[in-house]
Design a protein around this motif. Structure first.
Motif, PDB file in Angstrom:
ATOM      1  N   ARG A  93       4.300   5.062   0.578  1.00 11.11           N
ATOM      2  CA  ARG A  93       5.360   4.093   0.859  1.00 11.11           C
ATOM      3  C   ARG A  93       5.741   3.425  -0.454  1.00 11.11           C
ATOM      4  N   ASP A  94       6.983   2.938  -0.535  1.00  8.72           N
ATOM      5  CA  ASP A  94       7.390   2.252  -1.752  1.00  8.72           C
ATOM      6  C   ASP A  94       6.886   0.810  -1.732  1.00  8.72           C
ATOM      7  N   ARG A  95       7.263   0.028  -2.732  1.00  3.58           N
ATOM      8  CA  ARG A  95       6.745  -1.337  -2.846  1.00  3.58           C
ATOM      9  C   ARG A  95       7.233  -2.250  -1.731  1.00  3.58           C
ATOM     10  N   ASN A  96       8.308  -1.843  -1.063  1.00  2.00           N
ATOM     11  CA  ASN A  96       8.796  -2.597   0.093  1.00  2.00           C
ATOM     12  C   ASN A  96       8.276  -2.018   1.404  1.00  2.00           C
ATOM     13  N   TYR A  97       7.376  -1.052   1.295  1.00  2.00           N
ATOM     14  CA  TYR A  97       6.737  -0.393   2.436  1.00  2.00           C
ATOM     15  C   TYR A  97       7.707   0.462   3.249  1.00  2.00           C
ATOM     16  N   ASN A  98       8.752   0.941   2.593  1.00  2.00           N
ATOM     17  CA  ASN A  98       9.603   1.951   3.210  1.00  2.00           C
ATOM     18  C   ASN A  98       8.922   3.306   3.042  1.00  2.00           C
ATOM     19  N   PRO A  99       8.851   4.130   4.087  1.00  2.00           N
ATOM     20  CA  PRO A  99       8.155   5.419   3.993  1.00  2.00           C
ATOM     21  C   PRO A  99       8.852   6.378   3.044  1.00  2.00           C
ATOM     22  N   LEU A 100       8.088   6.989   2.141  1.00  2.00           N
ATOM     23  CA  LEU A 100       8.665   7.911   1.167  1.00  2.00           C
ATOM     24  C   LEU A 100       8.990   9.265   1.776  1.00  2.00           C
ATOM     25  N   TRP A 101       8.473   9.540   2.985  1.00  2.00           N
ATOM     26  CA  TRP A 101       8.795  10.825   3.607  1.00  2.00           C
ATOM     27  C   TRP A 101      10.156  10.801   4.286  1.00  2.00           C
ATOM     28  N   ILE A 102      10.791   9.645   4.325  1.00  2.00           N
ATOM     29  CA  ILE A 102      12.141   9.543   4.875  1.00  2.00           C
ATOM     30  C   ILE A 102      13.097   9.329   3.717  1.00  2.00           C
ATOM     31  N   ARG A 103      13.933  10.314   3.453  1.00  2.00           N
ATOM     32  CA  ARG A 103      14.874  10.235   2.338  1.00  2.00           C
ATOM     33  C   ARG A 103      16.258   9.878   2.870  1.00  2.00           C
ATOM     34  N   GLU A 151     -17.331  -1.092   3.404  1.00  2.00           N
ATOM     35  CA  GLU A 151     -18.640  -1.162   2.761  1.00  2.00           C
ATOM     36  C   GLU A 151     -19.579  -2.159   3.435  1.00  2.00           C
ATOM     37  N   ASP A 152     -19.020  -3.139   4.169  1.00  2.00           N
ATOM     38  CA  ASP A 152     -19.883  -4.094   4.873  1.00  2.00           C
ATOM     39  C   ASP A 152     -19.930  -3.830   6.378  1.00  2.00           C
ATOM     40  N   GLY A 153     -19.489  -2.615   6.789  1.00  2.00           N
ATOM     41  CA  GLY A 153     -19.690  -2.199   8.170  1.00  2.00           C
ATOM     42  C   GLY A 153     -18.570  -2.501   9.140  1.00  2.00           C
ATOM     43  N   LYS A 154     -17.470  -3.092   8.691  1.00  2.00           N
ATOM     44  CA  LYS A 154     -16.346  -3.382   9.575  1.00  2.00           C
ATOM     45  C   LYS A 154     -15.492  -2.127   9.776  1.00  2.00           C
ATOM     46  N   ILE A 155     -14.816  -2.032  10.916  1.00  2.00           N
ATOM     47  CA  ILE A 155     -13.959  -0.894  11.227  1.00  2.00           C
ATOM     48  C   ILE A 155     -12.497  -1.304  11.069  1.00  2.00           C
ATOM     49  N   VAL A 156     -11.763  -0.522  10.281  1.00  2.00           N
ATOM     50  CA  VAL A 156     -10.342  -0.774  10.039  1.00  2.00           C
ATOM     51  C   VAL A 156      -9.565   0.486  10.406  1.00  2.00           C
ATOM     52  N   ILE A 157      -8.432   0.325  11.081  1.00  2.00           N
ATOM     53  CA  ILE A 157      -7.554   1.441  11.424  1.00  2.00           C
ATOM     54  C   ILE A 157      -6.449   1.515  10.375  1.00  2.00           C
ATOM     55  N   ALA A 158      -6.386   2.637   9.645  1.00  2.00           N
ATOM     56  CA  ALA A 158      -5.422   2.798   8.554  1.00  2.00           C
ATOM     57  C   ALA A 158      -4.319   3.764   8.966  1.00  2.00           C
ATOM     58  N   SER A 159      -3.072   3.323   8.839  1.00  2.00           N
ATOM     59  CA  SER A 159      -1.908   4.147   9.163  1.00  2.00           C
ATOM     60  C   SER A 159      -1.381   4.788   7.884  1.00  2.00           C
ATOM     61  N   LEU A 160      -1.329   6.134   7.853  1.00  2.00           N
ATOM     62  CA  LEU A 160      -0.911   6.845   6.650  1.00  2.00           C
ATOM     63  C   LEU A 160       0.524   7.358   6.774  1.00  2.00           C
ATOM     64  N   CYS A 161       0.695   8.640   6.995  1.00  2.00           N
ATOM     65  CA  CYS A 161       1.996   9.293   6.960  1.00  2.00           C
ATOM     66  C   CYS A 161       1.903  10.581   7.768  1.00  2.00           C
ATOM     67  N   PRO A 162       2.998  11.329   7.931  1.00  2.00           N
ATOM     68  CA  PRO A 162       2.896  12.628   8.610  1.00  2.00           C
ATOM     69  C   PRO A 162       1.973  13.581   7.853  1.00  2.00           C
ATOM     70  N   LYS A 163       1.297  14.452   8.588  1.00  2.00           N
ATOM     71  CA  LYS A 163       0.343  15.379   7.977  1.00  2.00           C
ATOM     72  C   LYS A 163       1.016  16.272   6.945  1.00  2.00           C
ATOM     73  N   TRP A 164       2.270  16.696   7.215  1.00  2.00           N
ATOM     74  CA  TRP A 164       2.946  17.610   6.297  1.00  2.00           C
ATOM     75  C   TRP A 164       3.237  16.963   4.947  1.00  2.00           C
ATOM     76  N   PHE A 165       3.245  15.618   4.899  1.00  2.00           N
ATOM     77  CA  PHE A 165       3.553  14.923   3.651  1.00  2.00           C
ATOM     78  C   PHE A 165       2.340  14.882   2.720  1.00  2.00           C
ATOM     79  N   LEU A 166       1.148  15.124   3.258  1.00  2.00           N
ATOM     80  CA  LEU A 166      -0.068  15.129   2.444  1.00  2.00           C
ATOM     81  C   LEU A 166      -0.331  16.535   1.921  1.00  2.00           C
ATOM     82  N   SER A 167      -0.560  16.659   0.623  1.00  2.00           N
ATOM     83  CA  SER A 167      -0.851  17.964   0.028  1.00  2.00           C
ATOM     84  C   SER A 167      -2.351  18.218  -0.043  1.00  2.00           C
ATOM     85  N   PHE A 168      -3.149  17.308   0.464  1.00  2.00           N
ATOM     86  CA  PHE A 168      -4.603  17.443   0.428  1.00  2.00           C
ATOM     87  C   PHE A 168      -5.154  17.025   1.784  1.00  2.00           C
TER      88      PHE A 168
END
Length: 242
Positions: free
Chosen positions: A103-113, A49-66
């Protein structure tokens, strides 16, 4: 022992290894191969909102339903990597009042079971309990399966985590602020206590919603469709008290 936090000043506030929220506009979306996960991860460039650029790491595309579109406003919960000032590790995506956990609260990826994650994550009829409380938060913990969890506040103030069902099965029959009564099995997942709900009643609408059978098998599973009417419609027509 003193807790040491590495802080970074970015102009959008003092950021640290602590969890924070950022809001902004998506200016670019791309897939980046991750050696850590050995797969391609969705990465967003966010203009805050104040104009800074941040790179956000998400998850594999197949894990997103939207889909996430360029120009879309988005809110993310996560933390910055200590070694990389502008890289943001996302734990939750907040979109249209829903919270999608990746990711869970410990930042373990939920797409890895892994076996460790799934251990003790089963329904035990011997540990069934019945509790009543007000819904404080509804969260989609798997954007791939759309599995919904909720936090409810009991009369004594205790917060209890509930594992429910996919959002398409619930069909928005509960919302934040509703008082519900649930019956289910107490389990532990990632070291945290929760209730795997078998049946619940929305005390606002008086509707009883059945999620699992007496042994805890999910009624939304495809193999159960057509068995005596058990399937996606189960629990929709029942009203009244248990």
């Amino acid at each position: 022992m003193k807790r040491v936090l590495i802080t970074i000043l970015l102009g959008i506030g003092v950021l640290s290894a602590q969890e924070i929220k950022i809001k902004g506009e998506v200016i670019e979306k791309r897939g980046v191969f991750s050696e850590e996960y050995n797969t391609e991860i969705v990465e967003l460039s966010i203009k805050t909102e104040d104009g800074k650029i941040v790179i956000a790491s998400l998850c594999p595309k197949w894990f997103l339903s939207f889909d996430i579109q360029k120009g879309e406003k988005i809110e993310l919960l996560g933390r910055f990597r200590e070694q990389e000032q502008f890289r943001f590790m996302v734990r939750e995506i907040i979109k249209n009042e829903f919270r999608y956990q990746i990711r869970d609260r410990n930042y373990n990826p939920l797409w890895i079971r892994t076996p460790v994650r799934m251990r003790n994550c089963f329904y035990n009829p011997q540990t069934e309990v019945c509790v009543k409380g007000k819904i404080k938060e509804i969260c989609i913990v798997s954007p791939y399966s759309l599995l919904v969890e909720a936090n409810i506040a009991l009369e004594n103030g205790e917060i209890v985590r509930l594992r429910l069902a996919p959002s398409w099965y619930l069909r928005e029959r509960i919302k934040v602020g509703d008082e519900i009564e649930v019956r289910g099995s107490q389990i532990r997942l990632d070291g945290e206590k929760m209730i795997m709900v078998r049946e619940m009643q929305n005390l606002r609408t008086r509707e009883i919603i059945t999620l699992r059978d007496m042994q805890g098998f999910p009624l939304w599973s495809g193999y159960r469709k057509g068995e005596g009417g058990v399937g996606r419609e189960t629990g929709r027509k029942r009203r009244g008290r248990w």
